[in-house]
Design a protein around this motif. Structure first.
Motif, PDB file in Angstrom:
ATOM      1  N   PHE A  88      18.155   6.976  -7.993  1.00  0.00           N
ATOM      2  CA  PHE A  88      17.813   8.348  -8.336  1.00  0.00           C
ATOM      3  C   PHE A  88      17.480   8.417  -9.818  1.00  0.00           C
ATOM      4  CE2 PHE A  88      19.214  12.481 -10.004  1.00  0.00           C
ATOM      5  CZ  PHE A  88      18.423  13.331  -9.255  1.00  0.00           C
ATOM      6  N   VAL A  89      16.406   9.127 -10.169  1.00  0.00           N
ATOM      7  CA  VAL A  89      16.015   9.289 -11.565  1.00  0.00           C
ATOM      8  C   VAL A  89      16.755  10.506 -12.127  1.00  0.00           C
ATOM      9  CG1 VAL A  89      14.111   9.741 -13.153  1.00  0.00           C
ATOM     10  CG2 VAL A  89      13.770   8.209 -11.190  1.00  0.00           C
ATOM     11  N   PRO A  90      17.646  10.287 -13.103  1.00  0.00           N
ATOM     12  CA  PRO A  90      18.430  11.383 -13.658  1.00  0.00           C
ATOM     13  C   PRO A  90      17.557  12.552 -14.124  1.00  0.00           C
ATOM     14  CG  PRO A  90      19.286   9.304 -14.455  1.00  0.00           C
ATOM     15  CD  PRO A  90      17.992   9.005 -13.734  1.00  0.00           C
ATOM     16  N   GLY A  91      17.999  13.760 -13.777  1.00  0.00           N
ATOM     17  CA  GLY A  91      17.319  14.974 -14.205  1.00  0.00           C
ATOM     18  C   GLY A  91      16.024  15.294 -13.474  1.00  0.00           C
ATOM     19  N   SER A  92      15.708  14.575 -12.414  1.00  0.00           N
ATOM     20  CA  SER A  92      14.404  14.748 -11.765  1.00  0.00           C
ATOM     21  C   SER A  92      14.373  15.747 -10.615  1.00  0.00           C
ATOM     22  CB  SER A  92      13.894  13.396 -11.252  1.00  0.00           C
ATOM     23  OG  SER A  92      14.688  12.942 -10.167  1.00  0.00           O
TER      24      SER A  92
END
Length: 162
Positions: A88-92
């Motif tokens: 998971f890409v943080p803040g996306s």
């Protein structure tokens, strides 16, 4: 190495069931996964999305869905696991106004706005277990709470192929 994108998705309903063919029942949601391609155009970084039947390590992917809701769905939640071999890409995470987004460290939960994990640290020569916020790159599922919403709702987040 190519990675298959057969990511399972789950629409969880609590309370009233959408199983009955009632008027206003939304169609089963479809998750679209696309590759994010960046390019420099006129000196500016731009992004475009393209089909992603297979992927390679390092690829950035966008998972998104558009749902049509009548507003009568009680407890409707759209849960999207983060596929194996991706992060998971943080803040996306992005969603239409009114959608509550929560996360989990495994695909079945528990879900929270800030999942916690246990770590063991040394304090005064003793091992002590503490609960701390988990790093976002350890999230394994994203849940979108759609309760009380009507009309077109868009949700999505990004993942990176390991």
């Amino acid at each position: 190495m190519n990675v298959s994108l057969a990511a399972p998705l789950v629409l969880t309903l609590v309370g009233a069931s959408l199983a009955a063919a009632a008027p206003g029942t939304p169609p089963k949601p479809t998750l679209t996964i696309q590759r994010v391609v960046t390019a420099t155009v006129g000196g500016k970084q731009t992004e475009r999305l393209e089909a992603a039947a297979t992927t390679r390590p390092g690829d950035l992917l966008q998972a998104s869905s558009v749902l049509m809701l009548s507003g009568k769905e009680k407890g409707a939640r759209f849960t999207v696991p983060v596929p194996a071999n991706t992060t998971f890409v943080p803040g996306s995470a992005r969603a239409s106004q009114g959608v509550r987004v929560t996360y989990a460290l495994n695909p079945t939960g528990p879900f929270s706005t800030t999942p916690m994990k246990a770590i063991t640290v040394q304090e005064n020569g003793k091992a002590v277990t503490k609960e701390v916020p988990a790093p976002q790159n350890e999230y394994r599922a994203v849940r979108y709470d759609l309760t009380g919403l009507s009309g077109t709702v868009t949700v999505g987040h990004r993942i990176r192929v390991n």
